[in-house]
Write a protein that holds these residues in place. Structure first.
Motif, PDB file in Angstrom:
ATOM      1  N   ASP A  50       6.967 -12.330  -4.289  1.00  0.00           N
ATOM      2  CA  ASP A  50       6.641 -13.262  -5.367  1.00  0.00           C
ATOM      3  C   ASP A  50       6.368 -12.487  -6.647  1.00  0.00           C
ATOM      4  O   ASP A  50       5.781 -11.401  -6.630  1.00  0.00           O
ATOM      5  N   TRP A  51       6.830 -13.025  -7.763  1.00  0.00           N
ATOM      6  CA  TRP A  51       6.393 -12.564  -9.076  1.00  0.00           C
ATOM      7  C   TRP A  51       5.224 -13.431  -9.522  1.00  0.00           C
ATOM      8  O   TRP A  51       5.320 -14.658  -9.495  1.00  0.00           O
ATOM      9  N   LEU A  52       4.131 -12.809  -9.925  1.00  0.00           N
ATOM     10  CA  LEU A  52       2.915 -13.528 -10.293  1.00  0.00           C
ATOM     11  C   LEU A  52       2.850 -13.836 -11.786  1.00  0.00           C
ATOM     12  O   LEU A  52       1.937 -14.546 -12.229  1.00  0.00           O
ATOM     13  N   VAL A  53       3.782 -13.270 -12.571  1.00  0.00           N
ATOM     14  CA  VAL A  53       3.848 -13.540 -14.010  1.00  0.00           C
ATOM     15  C   VAL A  53       5.295 -13.860 -14.362  1.00  0.00           C
ATOM     16  O   VAL A  53       6.226 -13.485 -13.637  1.00  0.00           O
ATOM     17  N   ASP A  54       5.476 -14.525 -15.479  1.00  0.00           N
ATOM     18  CA  ASP A  54       6.816 -14.915 -15.911  1.00  0.00           C
ATOM     19  C   ASP A  54       7.526 -13.768 -16.610  1.00  0.00           C
ATOM     20  O   ASP A  54       6.893 -12.853 -17.165  1.00  0.00           O
ATOM     21  N   GLU A  55       8.847 -13.817 -16.611  1.00  0.00           N
ATOM     22  CA  GLU A  55       9.655 -12.883 -17.391  1.00  0.00           C
ATOM     23  C   GLU A  55       9.282 -13.007 -18.862  1.00  0.00           C
ATOM     24  O   GLU A  55       9.158 -14.105 -19.410  1.00  0.00           O
ATOM     25  N   GLY A  56       9.041 -11.851 -19.501  1.00  0.00           N
ATOM     26  CA  GLY A  56       8.681 -11.839 -20.915  1.00  0.00           C
ATOM     27  C   GLY A  56       7.217 -12.108 -21.197  1.00  0.00           C
ATOM     28  O   GLY A  56       6.809 -12.125 -22.361  1.00  0.00           O
TER      29      GLY A  56
ATOM     30  N   VAL B 260       3.001  -8.671  -9.272  1.00  0.00           N
ATOM     31  CA  VAL B 260       4.024  -8.845  -8.254  1.00  0.00           C
ATOM     32  C   VAL B 260       3.411  -8.655  -6.876  1.00  0.00           C
ATOM     33  O   VAL B 260       2.461  -7.877  -6.712  1.00  0.00           O
ATOM     34  N   SER B 261       3.930  -9.383  -5.874  1.00  0.00           N
ATOM     35  CA  SER B 261       3.445  -9.277  -4.498  1.00  0.00           C
ATOM     36  C   SER B 261       4.502  -8.587  -3.639  1.00  0.00           C
ATOM     37  O   SER B 261       5.673  -8.972  -3.659  1.00  0.00           O
ATOM     38  N   LEU B 262       4.057  -7.565  -2.887  1.00  0.00           N
ATOM     39  CA  LEU B 262       4.924  -6.848  -1.960  1.00  0.00           C
ATOM     40  C   LEU B 262       4.379  -7.011  -0.549  1.00  0.00           C
ATOM     41  O   LEU B 262       3.166  -6.879  -0.330  1.00  0.00           O
ATOM     42  N   GLU B 263       5.261  -7.279   0.391  1.00  0.00           N
ATOM     43  CA  GLU B 263       4.847  -7.435   1.786  1.00  0.00           C
ATOM     44  C   GLU B 263       5.208  -6.176   2.556  1.00  0.00           C
ATOM     45  O   GLU B 263       6.358  -5.736   2.569  1.00  0.00           O
ATOM     46  N   THR B 264       4.197  -5.582   3.222  1.00  0.00           N
ATOM     47  CA  THR B 264       4.395  -4.417   4.072  1.00  0.00           C
ATOM     48  C   THR B 264       4.388  -4.877   5.519  1.00  0.00           C
ATOM     49  O   THR B 264       4.263  -6.063   5.816  1.00  0.00           O
ATOM     50  N   SER B 265       4.487  -3.938   6.428  1.00  0.00           N
ATOM     51  CA  SER B 265       4.401  -4.294   7.846  1.00  0.00           C
ATOM     52  C   SER B 265       2.978  -4.612   8.252  1.00  0.00           C
ATOM     53  O   SER B 265       2.727  -5.012   9.385  1.00  0.00           O
ATOM     54  N   LYS B 266       2.026  -4.415   7.319  1.00  0.00           N
ATOM     55  CA  LYS B 266       0.626  -4.678   7.633  1.00  0.00           C
ATOM     56  C   LYS B 266       0.050  -5.872   6.881  1.00  0.00           C
ATOM     57  O   LYS B 266      -0.808  -6.576   7.399  1.00  0.00           O
TER      58      LYS B 266
END
Length: 720
Positions: A390-396, A406-412
Motif C-alpha cells: 500500500d502507498w500511504l500518501v498520494d503521488e505528488g 509506504v507499507s512493505l510486507e515481509t515474511s514476518k
C-alpha cells in the motif's frame, strides 16, 4: 587503560551488567571512603537491574538504601562528597533524574567553584536510561541532552568497549560531579574485547580511559571511510547493524565512534578520522533539539569545516512520548533501519557503491538531481524481497521527515516505511511490486512532479507476474470459490520450513512424563534470593545441554548417509513465539552458562521478539532445539526437526494431579510431558528414551538449580 571486552558470541565474555557490577566491587575494595546511595540497593534485591548485587554484603555501612526521593538522594550524596568522601548515587530509572535537577544544577555543580576556591565534589550519579524494553513513557527516556553545558558537570555513558572501572575512577577523581548514563539494553549484552567485534568489524581505543572506541571493517586497510557514525553506547549495536547493511547492500564503508565521555566534548583524538570521511553522522535515542549530537556538530563545524563534504547529519528518535507496546515503541525509537535509511538518504546511496568511492561519482539520478531516493531498507534477516502492499500518501503529496509513506510486507509482518527528508513524493514502485533490499521506491522532489510522469529507478524493481494457467490448477484469483483463505508471508515462511523438514527428515517421536514440582519450588526460592525470575524454560535448557557429553550425536548434523559431524558444545535453540512471528534464537554453550545468564539471555530473546530486532548470528548455529508450549491445557506437542539439526525437544504446560502420599493422604503432583522428535537415520527409539530419561532425571532433582547459579567459565573475574 585495560580494555575489558569480549566477542558477543563467546560465552566467556561477561555481560555489560556483570562487568559494571565487578567494576563497582573493585572500586569499593580500592576506595575506602566510597559510598553508594540509592533505592532498594541492599541485598538480596541489589537494585532494580541487579547492578549493585553483593555490594551491601561485601561493604556494609557504605551501601545504603534510601527513601524514594531523588532530590533527597542526590542532595545527600552531594553533601557527603562535599565533606571529603567519594559518592556514587543510583537513580532507579533515569527518567526520575529530573526530580534531582535542582541539586545537580544549583548545588553539586556550583559547589566546586562558588566558595572562592576549588572545592572537591567527587559525586557520580548513575542513571539507567533508554527504551526498547517495553517500560513505557515514564521509564524509557534518554534525558542526556538536558544536562549538556552545565559548568563543572561531566557526562559519561556506558559502552560495551570501555573498562567501566577506569571510566568511573576517572569520573570520581575529577573532583567535580558527573552523570553516568547506562542504556538498559546493554545490561544483558556482552562486552567486546581483544579489539574484535565480530567477523567483519574490529575496534581500537583512542584517547584517555574515558575516550573513544573506533570500530572499523577489519579488511579495509587504509581506505578512508565513506561515513563515520558517532553513536553513544546504547546505540552501538543498532549503528553496527546499519553499518553491516550498508556495506553488504551498497559497498559503503562505515566506521563507528563510541565515546565514554559525552561532555565536555573532546574530539581531538578522532578529528583526523572525521576529517577524512565523506559524511559524518550522529545517532542518538533522544528526541531532536538541543542534543549531544548538536554539540558535536557545532564543534566539528568549527574545527574542520573546510574538510567536510557536507554538514553533520543528526538522527534522532521521533518527537513523541515512548509507547509501551513493542510494535509502537519501535516506530518511535531510532533503530538500525532508520539509521541505515538516513545514511542512504544523506549520502545518496540509491544503488551500489564501491567501498571508498566518493559520493560525487555516483550517477546524477541517484545523487540528487532527481530528488532524494527512498530505498527499501533491510527489515529482517530472512527476506531479500518484500511485497509493496500500500502507498500511504498520494503521488505528488508533500511529506515531512518522519512521515510513513509506504507499507512493505515481509515474511514476518507488515511494516510502514517513513521518510527522513521532506519533499514531494514521486513514486517508482507500485502496489504489488516485490522490490529487493536497496531498490528505489520513490523520490522526494523539491518541486511537484509533472502530471502523469513516472520516475525511473536506477535499480531494477522486480514485478509480481501473474502465473499462466497450468494443469495443476487455475490462475490465482480466477474461478475460485466464494470464500478463500490466503496464507500470509509469515505462514508461508513457516510452511517452507515445515515442508523441508518433512521432505528431508524421517522423524521419530518419543514422549516421557516428568515430575517438576520440586524443581519449580527450588527455582522460586532461588528467584527470591537472587532477584532473578527463573522458570522451567531455563531449567530445560540446562537439562538438555547436560546430555551433550553422553549423547553427542544428538547435537550433530549429517554430512552424508553414514557420517555425523559432532558439535564441540551444545548450542540450544529456544522457540520464541510472539505477535504471530516464530523465532528460534540460540543459547550458545548452554552447558557453561550460569542459570542467571540463561535467564537473562531468554529475557533478551523475548524482548527482541517483540521489536523484531534479532541479529542473524543470534538465530544461527543451533545444534538442538527446545519447543516451549506453556499455555494452559497443552498436553503434548509434536515438534518438527529443524534441518540440519537432528533433534528437537518439546515441553507442554505444567499440569497437576493428585496421588496418595506415603501416609495415604492425597498430595498434588505437578508434571509435564517431554517429547523428542528425532532424525531416525541417526537416532533410534531406545536412545531417544535414554536421552529423555536423562533430561527428566535432571528436572526431577530439586538441588540441581543451585549448582547452576555459578560457573567459572562464565563469571570468572577478569584481570584488572
Amino acid at each position: 587503560m585495560t580494555a575489558v571486552a569480549g566477542d558477543p558470541l563467546a560465552s566467556i565474555a561477561p555481560r555489560v551488567g556483570e562487568h559494571l557490577n565487578r567494576a563497582l566491587h573493585r572500586l569499593f575494595t580500592r576506595e575506602e571512603q566510597l559510598f553508594l546511595l540509592g533505592e532498594d540497593l541492599v541485598d538480596p534485591y541489589g537494585g532494580a537491574f541487579k547492578i549493585t548485587k553483593g555490594l551491601s554484603t561485601g561493604f556494609p555501612g557504605r551501601v545504603l538504601s534510601t527513601p524514594l526521593s531523588e532530590g533527597g538522594i542526590v542532595g545527600a550524596g552531594g553533601g557527603l562528597a562535599l565533606c571529603g568522601n567519594k559518592v556514587i548515587v543510583e537513580i532507579m530509572f533515569g527518567d526520575f533524574i529530573a526530580l534531582a535537577f535542582d541539586q545537580l544544577l544549583n548545588f553539586a555543580s556550583k559547589s566546586v567553584s562558588m566558595y572562592g576556591r576549588e572545592v572537591g565534589v567527587p559525586l557520580v550519579v548513575r542513571c539507567p536510561v533508554g527504551g526498547n524494553r517495553g517500560y513505557g513513557p515514564t521509564h524509557s527516556q534518554s534525558p542526556q541532552k538536558h544536562f549538556i553545558g552545565i559548568p563543572n558537570l561531566a557526562l559519561y555513558e556506558l559502552s560495551p568497549f570501555h573498562d567501566v572501572e577506569a571510566v568511573l575512577g576517572a569520573a570520581l577523581n575529577r573532583g567535580a560531579p558527573g552523570i553516568f548514563f547506562e542504556d538498559k539494553v546493554l545490561y544483558t549484552r556482552r562486552m567486546y574485547r581483544d579489539g574484535r567485534v565480530d567477523d567483519l568489524f574490529r575496534f581500537e581505543l583512542l584517547g584517555s580511559a574515558a575516550g573513544w572506541a573506533h570500530t572499523f571493517p577489519q579488511a579495509e586497510g587504509g581506505t578512508s571511510p565513506a561515513v563515520v557514525v558517532l553513536a553513544p553506547g546504547g546505540m552501538t549495536h543498532r549503528a553496527l547493524e546499519a553499518a553491516r547493511r550498508l556495506r553488504t547492500e551498497h559497498g559503503c564503508s562505515v566506521h563507528l565512534l563510541t565515546p565514554a565521555q559525552l561532555y565536555p566534548l573532546d574530539l581531538d583524538p578522532v578529528l583526523p578520522l572525521l576529517a577524512s570521511a565523506d559524511r559524518v553522522v550522529v545517532v542518538e535515542e533522544s528526541t531532536a533539539g538541543g542534543t549531544w549530537g548538536a554539540e558535536v556538530a557545532r564543534v566539528v563545524h568549527e574545527r574542520i569545516w573546510s574538510s567536510l563534504r557536507g554538514p553533520v547529519v543528526l538522527l534522532n528518535s521521533a518527537d513523541s512520548i515512548i509507547p509501551t507496546a513493542g510494535h509502537l515503541e519501535s516506530r518511535v525509537l531510532l533503530g538500525a533501519d532508520r539509521i541505515a535509511a538516513g545514511i542512504v538518504a544523506a549520502a545518496g546511496l540509491g544503488g551500489s557503491r564501491a567501498a571508498g568511492a566518493p559520493f560525487e561519482e555516483l550517477p546524477a539520478e541517484v545523487s540528487g538531481a532527481a530528488g532524494v531516493p527512498l530505498v527499501v531498507p533491510k527489515l529482517n534477516n530472512n527476506d531479500t524481497t518484500y511485497l509493496l502492499t500500500d502507498w500511504l500518501v498520494d503521488e505528488g503529496e508533500w511529506v515531512e521527515p518522519g512521515t510513513e509513506v509506504v507499507s512493505l510486507e515481509t515474511s514476518k509482518a507488515v511494516q510502514d516505511i517513513e521518510v527522513t527528508e521532506a519533499g514531494y513524493v514521486h513514486r517508482v514502485a507500485a502496489v504489488g511490486d516485490e522490490p529487493e533490499v536497496g531498490d528505489v521506491l520513490a523520490f522526494l522532489l523539491p518541486q511537484p512532479p509533472a502530471p502523469g510522469a513516472r520516475a525511473s529507478a536506477p535499480v531494477p524493481v522486480t514485478r509480481t507476474e501473474r502465473p499462466a494457467p497450468t494443469a495443476a490448477g487455475p490462475v490465482p484469483g480466477e474461478d475460485r470459490p466464494g470464500r478463500v483463505h490466503t496464507l500470509d508471508r509469515i505462514q508461508q515462511g513457516t510452511a517452507a520450513v515445515v515442508t523441508r523438514s518433512h521432505r528431508e527428515v524421517p522423524a521419530g517421536f518419543t514422549v516421557v512424563r516428568a515430575e517438576v514440582g520440586p524443581i519449580l519450588d527450588a527455582l522460586a526460592e532461588l528467584g527470591e534470593e537472587t532477584g532473578t525470575t527463573f522458570g522451567l524454560a531455563e531449567a530445560l535448557v540446562k537439562a538438555v545441554a547436560a546430555q551433550h557429553a553422553e549423547f553427542p550425536h544428538f547435537f550433530g548434523s549429517l554430512l552424508d548417509d553414514r557420517t555425523v559431524a559432532l558439535a564441540d558444545a551444545p548450542h540450544v535453540g529456544v522457540t520464541v513465539d510472539t505477535d504471530g512471528s516464530l523465532y528460534v534464537p540460540v543459547v550458545r554453550q548452554a552447558h557453561k552458562r550460569s542459570l542467571e545468564d540463561v535467564a537473562d539471555t531468554l529475557m533478551e530473546f523475548r524482548m527482541k521478539a517483540l521489536t523484531k530486532d534479532f541479529l542473524a548470528q543470534e538465530l544461527d548455529g543451533g545444534n538442538i532445539a527446545v519447543s516451549l508450549n506453556p499455555d494452559p491445557g497443552v498436553v503434548l506437542v509434536h515438534p518438527i526437526v529443524l534441518w540440519p539439526q537432528l533433534c528437537m525437544v518439546s515441553v507442554g504446560a505444567v499440569d497437576e494431579e493428585y496421588r496418595p502420599g506415603a501416609d495415604g493422604t492425597p498430595r498434588a503432583v505437578r508434571y509435564v510431558h517431554l517429547g523428542l522428535a528425532y532424525d531416525h537415520r541417526v537416532v533410534n527409539g531406545r536412545d531417544a528414551v535414554r536421552f529423555l530419561t536423562g533430561v527428566r532425571s535432571v528436572l526431577e532433582r530439586r538441588d540441581e538449580p543451585r549448582k547452576w547459579l555459578g560457573n567459572a567459565a562464565i563469571t570468572a573475574e577478569e584481570p584488572a
